[in-house]
Write a protein that holds these residues in place. Sequence first.
Motif, short mmCIF file in Angstrom:
data_model
loop_
_atom_site.label_atom_id
_atom_site.label_comp_id
_atom_site.label_asym_id
_atom_site.label_seq_id
_atom_site.Cartn_x
_atom_site.Cartn_y
_atom_site.Cartn_z
N THR A 196 -115.17 43.39 41.27
CA THR A 196 -114.83 41.54 40.91
C THR A 196 -113.47 40.96 40.97
OG1 THR A 196 -113.88 41.46 38.13
CG2 THR A 196 -112.98 43.27 38.98
N ASP A 197 -113.80 40.28 40.60
CA ASP A 197 -112.06 38.44 40.48
C ASP A 197 -111.10 39.19 41.14
OD1 ASP A 197 -110.01 36.62 40.38
OD2 ASP A 197 -112.26 35.66 40.15
N ASP A 200 -109.28 39.99 38.01
CA ASP A 200 -109.01 40.61 37.17
C ASP A 200 -108.77 42.46 37.00
OD1 ASP A 200 -110.49 41.44 34.24
OD2 ASP A 200 -111.88 42.19 35.89
N ARG A 203 -103.92 43.71 39.68
CA ARG A 203 -102.98 43.17 38.73
C ARG A 203 -101.74 43.89 38.44
NH1 ARG A 203 -105.77 42.71 33.07
NH2 ARG A 203 -107.76 41.89 33.17
N VAL A 342 -101.88 37.52 34.17
CA VAL A 342 -102.56 37.74 33.46
C VAL A 342 -103.09 38.57 32.24
CG1 VAL A 342 -104.05 36.58 35.38
CG2 VAL A 342 -104.16 39.10 35.16
#
Length: 381
Positions: A196-197, A200, A203, A342
């Motif tokens: 995934t990105d 995302d 973090r 995020v």
Amino acid sequence: MTIAGIGAVTGYGWGRETLWEGLLSGKPAARLFPGYGPERDRQGWVARVPDGGDPDLPPSRYVRAVMGSAHEAMADAAQRGWRRGRTVGLLHAIVLGNVYEWRDFYTVDGGQRRSRDYLRLLPSTPVAMLTSEFDIHGPAMNVTAACSSANVALLTAQMWMAQGLVDDVLVVATDMSGTPEMVQPFVSLGAAVDDTDPLDACRPFQEGSRGFGFGEASVSFLLTREADNPYAAVLGGALTNDGHHVISVEPSYEQIFECVRRALKYADVRPEEVAVLNTHGSGTKQCDDAETALLAEIFGDRPQVVALKPLAGHCQAASAGVEVAAAALGYDRDLLVSSPIVAPAHAQLVDGVGPGVSGLTVKTALGMGGHNSALVLGPVR
């Protein structure tokens, strides 16, 4: 000792300005490439260095990246008023080295190459090429300490200069190992994420982090005492080892704390003078927990926290090099750069791009196998 020149080849592309603009954009360098996953049946997110570099060099992304970043750093230092001393040393920080060509040596070439093509595989070859290219006759060697390698190389350079062994040092940190064969074991260990990105998945100091995304880079620094307009000062640092496990962080964090205490002592700096903790910030739970504890234990949760791996990727031996380059460029341009937030995050985590700081930066790096390092940087007074 100051950083007088910087060169960078990263997943964003070729050149330090490309790295800087990429970090300012707040967008990850990673792209999708085929052949990842346990069955090699899907695309994976990796911040690979794109093709480029000097076409007159051998067709090796590794060699071209090493030479490209070094040339840029040397030219940059000259433009910023570096006055070359009598003795120049060379340090090359690596872990896995020329992974792509080693793979092709076995799978494409059947273990057979002409001698001069085989020599490109050896870790001594880039060192020999760099010393010849830049007329370097001081000490020259490779440094490897897992993901602390770039920090360790910078600290070794400082020791060489303090002992009078050299007047200047070219430090190069390189990792070009984002192949499916190298990424998958880290995914299986639960440390890396490629499905995934990166914003995302990775973090640091935020809720929901799953680990780091892979990156590639070659970053170079020219270190000296003789330059008119250096980027930043290297004030000191320290190294320790957990002596605990090949993967896991020692749960008391005693040696991580000790590493930073020693770094502050050797740099003659008080904790309250530190404005920024430029973290290892891998996004794994054990590293985030360790650095969160460090922030509270040593610094009383005062400094701002920077984490860059969601953007540039975890570049293994070069990861701290990318992050030191960002800190030094930030001092020069009066900006503080971190990944965008995020998810719910630590109160001190910087959200994207903010105003620069006049205080000091501690750059930590935590390498597998317990390789702890801390480097103290500051503005040039």
